[in-house]
Each structure stands twice: as structure tokens, then as C-alpha cells.
Design a protein around this motif. Structure first.
Motif, PDB file in Angstrom:
ATOM      1  N   THR A 104       0.834  -1.201   0.000  1.00 53.94           N
ATOM      2  CA  THR A 104       0.000   0.000   0.000  1.00 53.94           C
ATOM      3  C   THR A 104       0.871   1.254   0.000  1.00 53.94           C
ATOM      4  O   THR A 104       0.579   2.238  -0.686  1.00 53.94           O
ATOM      5  N   SER A 291      -5.377   3.529  -1.791  1.00 55.32           N
ATOM      6  CA  SER A 291      -6.493   2.779  -1.204  1.00 55.32           C
ATOM      7  C   SER A 291      -7.553   2.406  -2.228  1.00 55.32           C
ATOM      8  O   SER A 291      -8.416   1.561  -1.962  1.00 55.32           O
ATOM      9  N   ASP A 292      -7.494   3.024  -3.410  1.00 59.93           N
ATOM     10  CA  ASP A 292      -8.496   2.736  -4.439  1.00 59.93           C
ATOM     11  C   ASP A 292      -8.305   1.363  -5.080  1.00 59.93           C
ATOM     12  O   ASP A 292      -9.199   0.880  -5.791  1.00 59.93           O
TER      13      ASP A 292
END
Length: 442
Positions: A104, A291-292
Motif C-alpha cells: 500500500t 487505497s483505491d
């Protein structure tokens, strides 16, 4: 009727059209096919149950196949080529860099590089999107895995030299050919020198400065003295990660863009999904955020179909170390085993209309890699399986989805007339002569 030739066996037929050859072996002989490549007896196993047997349940009875054995000339004992205790030790050291939280964190770099590359495209002019995705993924791998700026031309040139030697892997006496100063062997050594030059400079800087860039190489160089890799091992791992960390994702993303350009209605739906996720942030130039990656199911489904239709790892090879029973036949020690993703991923038993692009097949509740209905678990294995499953799988998924969304936010793509996709199945499945599309501003 196929008639193997003396000495080379079926090698010439295999080399002339590899995808057609493995497909014809399955058509003519079924899930267990036998032939010979040079001096090697070969078993082609094209059923998910056999994939599980070779890669999961009986994995200890096999070693890497001939191509990756020969690749040790360039990659040494990196994760792709190492065996046994060396592989387990190196994997334990590298694994933390691919934890979901770290991936991430890499997402911002992935988006930055995708946005920078896509913003440089000339509007309404033919563009080799494969060259673009290579640039994007090499720069991302250099930054996130090595913590350094890497020259894309040097890496891609070295990879081209490396791939040029692929056809020699199955030749009789191929190990002895590695010493010849001509043709593919000369290019192989040239590619090795290029890659090692890039990697050695980065490793030396990190060792001298002691700088911790939060990347994988920093963790390996600055880790516990008891676990620290030797200089040669550091080179092997850094070289492997630089190549493997960009090649398959670049190919997958290029094929996904090709599929969208060829299917305007799906491309429009992808635009709608990306706009719904990103557009709510209020700025016309808003772009995806890390985060998408979990909020774009259609983008992920498009990547899944690209991996199914055009698997970068189009065939996995192993060599038997002990005898193995397959049905009523026995694979003997030393025999080669081929597990062709190209065949299994296009098998109509598991995939209705197997050559059709249908992202909807991934949106029925069965995520990528899962069995669905009558589809066995290992009918889809783009990243391998078992203990040797690709350590960078999560990294690749995240980069491909975020890269696709970033490009789709900016561009509408269409095919270039007269420039059809051609495939080049070497160590990985690549587009031959580039993959040409026309980007139009949205």
C-alpha cells in the motif's frame, strides 16, 4: 502425423510456433502429452489437478525447469532460480518487503510513475503502449525495491539480450554453448554485464552510505549481520527483483490496455468506474489513490482477463527429481514437466468461450485465483502455486490495477489500423514488435 527428428526431437516444431505446439499437443494427446525437446523427454500436464500435484502436493520432488536453470547465468541464486534451503532463506528475508501494508505504501510511487508516463503521451498519435508500461514499471521497481533511479534503456536492453538466449535452453549440450563468444551467448553475457553494472552501483552506494530508503534493498543491506546476504547474493536478489518486478506487470498492463481498446463498451464501463471512485474528490485532474486498489472491481476484472488470455508466464517448467505417477504412466527422474498456462487458461471445460474477453466472469463472487462453480482451483495460475508462488503477486496486482485506473482516468484508447497484436512467447509472453494504440484525451 508428427514425427520427431533425430537428436532434436520436436524442438524445431516447438520453436517455430510455441503456442500452437503446446495447444496441438493438448488437442492430440489430452491432459497428459509426451514429446521430446532436444535430449529431454517432456511431459505436458494440462489439467488443474496435475498443476496442484506438481506445484503444491509433490513440489519437493521437482526442481526448476531447464529455462530457469540456464537463467542462473544471469540471475545466480535469486528467488526465481534458487533451490532448497537457499530459496527458503532468501524468501524469508525478502517476504517482509511484500507485506500488504508495504505494498500500500508503494502505491503512491506506482500512481506517480503511471501518471508521469501517461501525461507524456502524444494525443491522437500511434503509441507503443508496451514500451510505455515497461518504462512505468521499471521506474517503479527501481524506486520501491532498490530505492534508486534506474535507467530504463539499460534494463530493457539487458532483458532483450537475456531473452535472446531462450531458444538455446533445450538444445543438446546447451550448457557448453554458454562459453561460445558468438550469437545469443555473447548477447547473454552482455546483458548480464549491463544488469550487474546497474545493480552493483546501487548496492555499493547503499553499503557505503548506510542510507535506509525504506525499500527492499535497504532491508537486505542494513539488516541483521547474522542474516545478511553476501555481496554476490545481494546482487542476485537485486537483479532478480529488478527484472521480475517489472516484466510481467508491464506485459499484463499492456495487454489489458489492448483489450480495452478492442472493446469500447468495456472501456466505457471502466471509465465510469474510475470516474465514480476518483471524480468525487472534486478536481478535474484528480487521480487514483493507493487505497483505491480495492475499490475498482471492474479494473481488477480486466486485469484478471488479461492474465487469463495473455498469461505473462505462459508455461511453467519443472524437472523431476524422483519418479511420479501420473494416471497410469510414470514420470522418471530427469524428465521435464511443462505446465502450460496458455492451454489451461483457454480450456473450455473451465472457461466458457475461452478466447473471448469477458471481465464479467470475474464479477460473480469468484475473485481472481478462486474456483467458481465447476472450475477447479488451479484452472487459473498466472503466478504459479505452492511455496514457489510468485512472492511479488500482491505487488503486481496493485500496480496493474492502479496503473490501469490512472491511464483510464486520462485517456480513451483505440487500435491502430494495420497494427494487429502479435505474440512472442519467450520466457514471458510479450507483444512482438510493440503494442500500438492511439490515445485520445477524454
Amino acid at each position: 502425423m508428427r514425427r520427431p527428428l533425430p537428436v532434436v526431437g520436436d524442438l524445431l516444431a516447438f520453436q517455430s510456433d510455441r503456442l500452437r505446439f503446446v495447444t496441438s499437443m493438448h488437442r492430440d494427446q489430452g491432459d497428459v502429452a509426451r514429446f521430446r525437446l532436444g535430449p529431454f523427454p517432456v511431459w505436458q500436464l494440462a489439467h488443474p489437478d496435475y498443476v496442484r500435484q506438481v506445484l503444491v502436493t509433490d513440489a519437493a520432488g521437482f526442481r526448476k525447469g531447464m529455462v530457469l536453470q540456464r537463467a542462473r547465468v544471469v540471475l545466480g541464486d535469486g528467488l526465481l532460480t534458487a533451490e532448497g534451503d537457499v530459496h527458503r532463506h532468501h524468501r524469508d528475508l525478502v517476504q517482509p518487503a511484500f507485506h500488504s501494508r508495504r505494498i500500500t505504501g508503494y502505491g503512491s510511487v506506482m500512481i506517480d510513475r503511471a501518471s508521469a508516463v501517461a501525461s507524456s503521451w502524444p494525443a491522437r498519435e500511434p503509441l507503443d503502449v508496451h514500451a510505455a508500461t515497461v518504462r512505468m514499471t521499471v521506474e517503479t521497481a527501481g524506486s520501491t525495491l532498490l530505492g534508486a533511479s534506474v535507467d530504463v534503456g539499460t534494463v530493457e536492453g539487458a532483458l532483450a539480450d537475456f531473452l535472446s538466449a531462450y531458444k538455446l535452453a533445450f538444445l543438446p549440450f546447451s550448457q557448453r554453448l554458454q562459453g561460445l563468444p558468438v550469437g545469443p551467448m555473447r548477447r547473454l553475457r552482455r546483458g548480464r554485464k549491463r544488469l550487474h553494472g546497474v545493480v552493483d552501483a546501487v548496492v555499493a552506494e547503499r553499503e557505503t552510505s548506510g542510507r535506509d530508503g525504506g525499500d527492499l534493498l535497504s532491508a537486505l543491506v542494513l539488516g541483521s549481520p547474522d542474516e545478511r546476504l553476501s555481496d554476490e547474493e545481494l546482487r542476485d536478489e537485486a537483479t532478480t527483483l529488478l527484472l521480475a518486478g517489472h516484466e510481467t506487470t508491464a506485459n499484463t498492463l499492456a495487454f489489458a490496455l489492448h483489450l480495452l481498446a478492442s472493446h469500447p463498451s468495456v472501456q466505457a464501463s471502466v471509465h465510469d468506474e474510475v470516474d465514480a471512485v476518483v471524480g468525487g474528490r472534486g478536481a478535474d485532474d484528480a487521480r487514483p489513490e493507493p487505497s483505491d486498489a480495492d475499490r475498482l472491481p471492474l479494473c481488477r476484472a480486466v486485469v484478471s482477463e488479461a492474465l487469463r488470455l495473455y498469461p505473462p508466464s505462459w508455461m511453467m517448467g519443472r524437472q523431476a527429481l524422483v519418479s511420479h505417477q501420473v494416471g497410469d504412466q510414470v514420470i522418471e527422474p530427469g524428465d521435464l514437466v511443462l505446465l502450460p498456462q496458455w492451454v489451461v487458461h483457454h480450456d473450455p471445460r473451465w472457461w466458457p468461450q475461452p478466447f473471448s474477453f469477458d471481465p464479467e466472469r470475474w464479477l460473480d463472487g469468484a475473485g481472481a485465483g478462486s474456483g467458481s462453480g465447476d472450475r477447479p482451483r488451479w484452472a487459473f495460475f498466472p503466478f504459479g502455486a505452492g511455496l514457489r508462488r510468485c512472492i511479488g503477486e500482491g505487488f503486481a496486482w496493485t500496480e496493474a490495477v492502479l496503473g490501469l485506473a490512472t491511464i483510464a482516468r486520462r485517456w480513451r484508447l483505440r487500435p491502430v489500423p494495420g497494427r494487429p497484436l502479435r505474440l512472442d512467447p519467450l520466457i514471458t509472453l510479450r507483444p512482438r514488435g510493440g503494442l500500438w494504440l492511439i490515445p485520445e484525451p477524454r
